[in-house]
Scaffold this active site. Structure first.
Site, PDB file in Angstrom:
ATOM      1  N   PRO A  56       0.848  -1.262  -0.088  1.00 25.36           N
ATOM      2  CA  PRO A  56      -0.089  -0.029  -0.046  1.00 25.36           C
ATOM      3  C   PRO A  56       0.897   1.226   0.108  1.00 25.36           C
ATOM      4  O   PRO A  56       1.866   1.448   0.668  1.00 25.36           O
ATOM      5  CB  PRO A  56      -0.882  -0.291   1.325  1.00 25.36           C
ATOM      6  N   GLU A  57       0.523   2.089  -0.711  1.00 25.59           N
ATOM      7  CA  GLU A  57       0.928   3.481  -0.893  1.00 25.59           C
ATOM      8  C   GLU A  57       0.466   4.573  -0.036  1.00 25.59           C
ATOM      9  O   GLU A  57      -0.743   4.422   0.599  1.00 25.59           O
ATOM     10  CB  GLU A  57       1.318   3.897  -2.266  1.00 25.59           C
TER      11      GLU A  57
ATOM     12  N   LYS B  23       3.674   6.225   5.030  1.00 28.18           N
ATOM     13  CA  LYS B  23       2.640   5.038   4.804  1.00 28.18           C
ATOM     14  C   LYS B  23       2.557   4.295   6.164  1.00 28.18           C
ATOM     15  O   LYS B  23       2.134   3.129   6.202  1.00 28.18           O
ATOM     16  CB  LYS B  23       3.562   4.107   4.119  1.00 28.18           C
TER      17      LYS B  23
ATOM     18  N   ARG C 225      12.722  -2.255  -9.461  1.00 27.13           N
ATOM     19  CA  ARG C 225      11.248  -2.001  -9.593  1.00 27.13           C
ATOM     20  C   ARG C 225      10.825  -1.579 -10.966  1.00 27.13           C
ATOM     21  O   ARG C 225      11.605  -1.032 -11.558  1.00 27.13           O
ATOM     22  CB  ARG C 225      10.817  -0.679  -8.621  1.00 27.13           C
TER      23      ARG C 225
END
EC number: 3.2.2.23
Length: 301
Positions: A2-3, A58, A291
């Site tokens: 989750p961002e 976060k 990434r």
């Protein structure tokens, strides 16, 4: 993982159920998540009233009436669900910010349970985490900024501290790729892979250009940096409004899905046409620091 927009969605979903409620009991169903729980964690939380919920980067923050703050990170697969009243296990549950497939709802992965009392009646807030990459900690509110999780974090992407002049000073003379500089939490707190890709596309900036090219030799911001800051703010605000991105069954409190993924312009759109009007380019995927990066080499320079 989750961002920021997804964690903000979790906070907003939990707030009506948790703020002002008394924790009758904090139930720990194992001794650790990614890290061990703090000493006497359940005893320190049980009996306390939840004053407010917040977020930093976060991390979800739960302020208690004794001056302590509970810190929660969702890791890769963590989620909270709210169970109203004295209901059957798993029945009538709402899930604010769920980032995993439905199979991960298996109750054997329910590791932390907040048993709450409030004027609206009893509730349970259950933390479920199949992969156990999430974690919880506790710190005095006055010491929060100095906590190892937070002391090196940069400003929030939507806060007043973030501006072109600030980033120009941070990026000055840096040959580091722009995307990597934006993902560095010491520069900006809470930005993640999805929203950096989207913000760079909106600003027409290449993720592989050197971050230092957006500042003058004297450390002043170039006009492109002003556009980048505006793009970061806009993409985060749009994602929060949309309830985050439902890449893996992200569900809000009322059961609706986050839908920002339907607005992706480059992320996860490899080989598709760029959405910049008149561009004619194609979205490419490259790998940076392990990434996936999605961008259009035609209009992002």
């Amino acid at each position: 993982m989750p961002e920021l927009p997804e964690v903000e969605t979790v906070k907003r979903g939990l707030a009506p159920a948790m703020e002002g409620a008394r924790v009758a009991k904090l139930e720990l169903r194992r001794g650790d998540l990614r890290f061990p729980f703090p000493d006497a964690f359940a005893d320190r939380v049980s009996g306390r009233t939840i004053v407010s919920l917040g977020r930093r980067a976060k991390y979800l923050l739960v302020d208690l009436d004794d001056g302590n703050t509970l810190i929660s990170h969702l890791g890769m697969s963590g989620s909270f669900r709210i169970e109203e009243g004295r209901i059957e296990e798993g029945a009538g549950a709402a899930t604010p910010g769920e980032f995993h497939h439905a199979r991960s709802k298996d109750e054997k992965h329910d590791h932390v349970v907040f048993h709450l009392e409030s004027p609206a009646g009893p509730r349970r807030v259950v933390y479920n985490d199949p992969r156990r990459f999430g974690f919880m900690d506790m710190v005095g509110r006055a010491d929060l900024a100095a906590h190892p999780f937070f002391r090196d974090l940069g400003p929030e992407p939507t806060g007043n501290e973030l501006g072109a002049a600030y980033l120009a000073e941070r990026f000055r003379h840096k040959a580091q790729p722009l995307k990597s500089a934006l993902l560095d939490q010491k520069n900006i707190a809470g930005l993640g892979n999805i929203y950096v890709c989207e913000a760079l596309w909106r600003a027409h900036l290449s993720p592989i250009r050197a971050a230092g090219t957006l500042a003058t030799a004297g450390g002043r911001p170039k006009e492109q940096l002003n556009l980048l800051v505006a793009s970061i703010r806009d993409v985060i605000a749009d994602a929060i409004t949309a309830g985050g991105s439902s890449l893996r069954d992200h569900i809000q409190t009322d059961g609706s899905l986050g839908y920002f993924q339907h607005s992706f312009s480059v992320y996860d759109r490899e080989g598709q046409a760029c959405r910049t009007p008149g561009c004619g380019g194609t979205v490419a995927r490259i790998v940076q620091a392990g990434r996936s990066t999605f961008y259009c080499a035609t209009c992002q320079k």
